[in-house]
Design an enzyme around this catalytic site. Structure first.
Site, PDB file in Angstrom:
ATOM      1  N   GLY A 273       7.914  -7.038   2.309  1.00  0.00           N
ATOM      2  CA  GLY A 273       7.371  -7.400   3.615  1.00  0.00           C
ATOM      3  C   GLY A 273       8.052  -6.826   4.825  1.00  0.00           C
ATOM      4  O   GLY A 273       7.489  -6.875   5.934  1.00  0.00           O
ATOM      5  N   GLU A 315      10.983  -7.082  -3.658  1.00  0.00           N
ATOM      6  CA  GLU A 315      10.077  -5.985  -4.039  1.00  0.00           C
ATOM      7  C   GLU A 315       9.461  -5.339  -2.804  1.00  0.00           C
ATOM      8  O   GLU A 315       8.260  -5.461  -2.563  1.00  0.00           O
ATOM      9  CB  GLU A 315       9.005  -6.488  -5.022  1.00  0.00           C
ATOM     10  CG  GLU A 315       8.332  -7.747  -4.558  1.00  0.00           C
ATOM     11  CD  GLU A 315       7.427  -8.394  -5.592  1.00  0.00           C
ATOM     12  OE1 GLU A 315       7.633  -8.182  -6.800  1.00  0.00           O
ATOM     13  OE2 GLU A 315       6.520  -9.121  -5.167  1.00  0.00           O
ATOM     14  N   ARG A 318       6.537  -0.783   1.580  1.00  0.00           N
ATOM     15  CA  ARG A 318       6.403  -0.003   2.806  1.00  0.00           C
ATOM     16  C   ARG A 318       7.751   0.520   3.328  1.00  0.00           C
ATOM     17  O   ARG A 318       7.869   1.683   3.701  1.00  0.00           O
ATOM     18  CB  ARG A 318       5.780  -0.889   3.886  1.00  0.00           C
ATOM     19  CG  ARG A 318       5.376  -0.151   5.147  1.00  0.00           C
ATOM     20  CD  ARG A 318       4.995  -1.145   6.244  1.00  0.00           C
ATOM     21  NE  ARG A 318       4.042  -2.140   5.826  1.00  0.00           N
ATOM     22  CZ  ARG A 318       2.724  -2.004   5.915  1.00  0.00           C
ATOM     23  NH1 ARG A 318       2.203  -0.932   6.432  1.00  0.00           N
ATOM     24  NH2 ARG A 318       1.927  -2.977   5.491  1.00  0.00           N
ATOM     25  N   ARG A 355      -5.790   3.459   7.066  1.00  0.00           N
ATOM     26  CA  ARG A 355      -5.164   2.314   7.739  1.00  0.00           C
ATOM     27  C   ARG A 355      -5.660   2.097   9.171  1.00  0.00           C
ATOM     28  O   ARG A 355      -5.924   0.952   9.554  1.00  0.00           O
ATOM     29  CB  ARG A 355      -3.634   2.423   7.687  1.00  0.00           C
ATOM     30  CG  ARG A 355      -3.087   2.423   6.253  1.00  0.00           C
ATOM     31  CD  ARG A 355      -1.589   2.209   6.172  1.00  0.00           C
ATOM     32  NE  ARG A 355      -1.206   0.883   6.584  1.00  0.00           N
ATOM     33  CZ  ARG A 355      -0.682   0.579   7.744  1.00  0.00           C
ATOM     34  NH1 ARG A 355      -0.449   1.539   8.634  1.00  0.00           N
ATOM     35  NH2 ARG A 355      -0.386  -0.662   8.048  1.00  0.00           N
ATOM     36  N   TYR A 359      -7.067  -1.521   9.620  1.00  0.00           N
ATOM     37  CA  TYR A 359      -6.195  -2.533  10.263  1.00  0.00           C
ATOM     38  C   TYR A 359      -5.903  -2.221  11.728  1.00  0.00           C
ATOM     39  O   TYR A 359      -4.987  -2.806  12.300  1.00  0.00           O
ATOM     40  CB  TYR A 359      -4.836  -2.611   9.560  1.00  0.00           C
ATOM     41  CG  TYR A 359      -4.868  -2.632   8.061  1.00  0.00           C
ATOM     42  CD1 TYR A 359      -5.321  -3.752   7.354  1.00  0.00           C
ATOM     43  CD2 TYR A 359      -4.407  -1.539   7.330  1.00  0.00           C
ATOM     44  CE1 TYR A 359      -5.320  -3.770   5.971  1.00  0.00           C
ATOM     45  CE2 TYR A 359      -4.402  -1.552   5.945  1.00  0.00           C
ATOM     46  CZ  TYR A 359      -4.866  -2.669   5.274  1.00  0.00           C
ATOM     47  OH  TYR A 359      -4.857  -2.685   3.906  1.00  0.00           O
ATOM     48  N   CYS A 386     -17.924  11.435   8.434  1.00  0.00           N
ATOM     49  CA  CYS A 386     -19.150  11.065   9.126  1.00  0.00           C
ATOM     50  C   CYS A 386     -19.108   9.607   9.501  1.00  0.00           C
ATOM     51  O   CYS A 386     -19.789   8.774   8.883  1.00  0.00           O
ATOM     52  CB  CYS A 386     -20.311  11.324   8.182  1.00  0.00           C
ATOM     53  SG  CYS A 386     -21.376  12.527   8.873  1.00  0.00           S
TER      54      CYS A 386
HETATM   55  N1  LLP Z   1       4.979  -7.945  -3.289  1.00  0.00           N
HETATM   56  C1  LLP Z   1       3.713  -8.395  -3.234  1.00  0.00           C
HETATM   57  C2  LLP Z   1       3.324  -9.482  -4.099  1.00  0.00           C
HETATM   58  C3  LLP Z   1       2.794  -7.812  -2.354  1.00  0.00           C
HETATM   59  O1  LLP Z   1       1.556  -8.277  -2.311  1.00  0.00           O
HETATM   60  C4  LLP Z   1       3.205  -6.730  -1.531  1.00  0.00           C
HETATM   61  C5  LLP Z   1       2.253  -6.081  -0.635  1.00  0.00           C
HETATM   62  C6  LLP Z   1       4.537  -6.292  -1.636  1.00  0.00           C
HETATM   63  C7  LLP Z   1       5.395  -6.926  -2.509  1.00  0.00           C
HETATM   64  C8  LLP Z   1       5.058  -5.152  -0.793  1.00  0.00           C
HETATM   65  O2  LLP Z   1       5.016  -5.453   0.545  1.00  0.00           O
HETATM   66  P1  LLP Z   1       5.653  -4.414   1.602  1.00  0.00           P
HETATM   67  O3  LLP Z   1       7.147  -4.379   1.400  1.00  0.00           O
HETATM   68  O4  LLP Z   1       5.037  -3.093   1.332  1.00  0.00           O
HETATM   69  O5  LLP Z   1       5.292  -4.970   2.903  1.00  0.00           O
HETATM   70  N2  LLP Z   1      -2.558  -2.108   2.544  1.00  0.00           N
HETATM   71  C9  LLP Z   1      -1.832  -2.838   3.564  1.00  0.00           C
HETATM   72  C10 LLP Z   1      -0.634  -3.539   2.987  1.00  0.00           C
HETATM   73  C11 LLP Z   1      -0.984  -4.486   1.875  1.00  0.00           C
HETATM   74  C12 LLP Z   1       0.243  -5.150   1.302  1.00  0.00           C
HETATM   75  C13 LLP Z   1      -0.064  -5.710  -0.016  1.00  0.00           C
HETATM   76  N3  LLP Z   1       1.030  -6.391  -0.632  1.00  0.00           N
HETATM   77  C14 LLP Z   1      -1.415  -1.881   4.677  1.00  0.00           C
HETATM   78  O6  LLP Z   1      -1.751  -0.708   4.610  1.00  0.00           O
HETATM   79  O7  LLP Z   1      -0.787  -2.302   5.623  1.00  0.00           O
END
Ligand code: LLP
Length: 463
Positions: A273, A315, A318, A355, A359, A386
């Protein structure tokens, strides 16, 4: 309005002491430089040259940035957490064999959410014991695949628990009891786009926290399963530390409860996150700051509850891969609408980066072959699809450009390739991994043949 020319951020000043720099707080990859010709260079390779060699659009991944981010998470968890720990890469951010292999080489495990991501990780040689399989609607085939390879299953709902126990009892070839973690919705709100919030009560993910007693009682009745612990994730692209700190006490409460029931659970996974800087005004905490809050939060909550330190997992996706990549495009047509807007079209767009249209995400960009030119033009970067909404950057200030110039969009490593499509039958770009003047192809550009690979022409339509 966002511009990113050398005068604004001077990429040459960021490459000297990478140990101190948190990649998620940088707009450019750590190895970014401007060379003598005034061209942007990543991994010691000029971006215009990479485009000449590998074509455009092109994802360019800086190995130094990705490795540095992995190492910062790993070292911070070792430093701030008194118990055992394991950092996982959330491979949904970008799943391909080379990236899975690279993060595994840095000692990270992997979070996967589908049979396809699991297959990719296994093909890349990732140790299945370090793979954690998520998903709110895993198929029976996916559960069987997970059990067969021996990865951890993160159970998300009642149907899955029933299916799992059914499969365990019907399969007698499992060498050791399956390892299962329970995902619970933590009921924590955070400030991010509503599509990427997962921790609030109204979420499709995980067990309702009000049902935790029933879930634990199910676990007690099924000792043939190795119930290893709990998982929670509150959302993505988060700049606040407080929700993560709040999560640590909530998740330790669940563990303490399980212990009082005699369940031998001993792992906590606090999800990912941490946000990244897409534009100057973004101000995320560093990887070290985030890790410190999470590690200290868990250890203090364990001390207060008087329970031993569990194995702690996180985990991120991003913040590992996002800042490591830029996408290079070729500039094409320009449309000036008097007193309204100037559109600059590029040879990619929403199919390689969905994205902004999904978003309303914002990015920074530069003209990679004019890094030393003053930014004097306000333009809107339009994709070639398009669809009027296919705009990658709105009202950005750039130096005047010519068709054939190279536009570099920063911070495109996370959720770009992994969400890319073939809309308008546009091929997905190639990706290269760059380091110390070497460039290695990690994904081939799709060809027209690739686009029709799965097409079937019924006989009566053949000509
Ligand atoms: N763990 C779980 C259970 C998750 O659902 C996610 C992301 C992560 C870890 C990793 O989160 P991060 O560290 O990447 O924030 N497509 C969207 C983002 C969707 C995130 C989905 N889950 C975007 O482009 O912003």
């Amino acid at each position: 309005m966002v511009s990113l020319q050398s005068a604004d951020i001077n990429p040459n000043s960021t490459s000297s002491s990478t140990a101190e720099i948190s990649p998620n707080q940088q707009i450019l990859p750590l190895s970014a430089q401007v060379n003598k010709s005034g061209h942007l260079e990543i991994g010691g390779y000029s971006v215009p040259k990479l485009v000449q060699q590998f074509g455009s659009p092109l994802y360019i991944v800086d190995e130094l940035t990705l490795r540095t981010a992995c190492q910062q998470y790993h070292r911070s968890f070792q430093h701030f957490y008194p118990g055992p720990s394991q950092v996982l890469y959330a491979s949904k951010a970008w799943s391909c064999m080379a990236i899975c292999a690279l993060v595994a080489n840095e000692g990270l495990g992997l979070d996967v959410v589908s049979g396809g991501e699991l297959y990719t990780a296994l093909q890349a040689g990732v140790d299945p014991r370090k793979i954690y399989f998520h998903g709110n609607n895993k198929s029976v085939a996916e559960l069987e695949m997970a059990l067969a390879c021996g990865c951890v299953i993160i159970a998300d709902n009642w149907l899955e628990l029933e299916q799992l126990t059914e499969i365990f009892t019907s399969v007698d070839s499992l060498s050791s009891p399956p390892r299962v973690m329970l995902r619970i919705t933590p009921g924590i709100e955070c400030h991010t786009h509503e599509y990427i919030r997962t921790g609030h009560l109204d979420s499709k993910f995980g067990f309702d926290p009000n049902h935790i007693d029933q879930v634990l009682s199910f676990a007690q009745k099924n000792p043939q399963v190795n119930w290893i612990g709990f998982h929670a994730h509150i959302g993505s692209q988060i700049f606040e530390l407080q929700p993560h700190q709040d999560l640590t006490s909530v998740i330790v409460e669940w563990l303490a409860k399980a212990k009082t029931l005699g369940l031998p659970m001993n792992e906590l996974n606090i999800g990912g996150g941490l946000g990244i800087r897409y534009v100057e005004s973004d101000d995320p905490p560093s990887i070290v700051q985030w890790s410190e809050i999470v590690c200290k939060g868990i250890s203090q909550a364990c001390q207060a509850a008087n329970i031993p330190y569990p194995k702690l997992l996180c985990e991120p996706g991003r913040s590992l891969i996002g800042p490591a990549c830029i996408t290079a495009y070729k500039v094409g047509a320009k449309k000036d609408i008097l007193n309204i807007r100037t559109y600059l079209s590029i040879d990619g767009g929403m199919s390689d980066n969905p994205r902004p249209i999904t978003y309303q995400s914002v990015y920074s960009a530069a003209i990679a072959n004019r890094m030393e030119f003053p930014a004097t033009e306000i333009v809107t970067i339009a994709g070639k699809h398009c669809e009027s909404g296919d705009v990658l950057l709105k009202d950005i200030v750039l130096p005047p450009s010519q068709p054939g110039d190279i536009l570099a969009v920063m911070g495109t490593g996370a959720y770009n390739y992994s969400m890319a499509s073939n809309y308008n039958r546009i091929s997905r770009p190639a990706a290269v991994l760059v380091h110390n003047g070497n460039a290695n192809l990690i994904l081939k550009r799709e060809t027209y043949q690739d686009l029709i690979r799965q097409d079937c022409l019924p006989r009566h339509l053949e000509r």
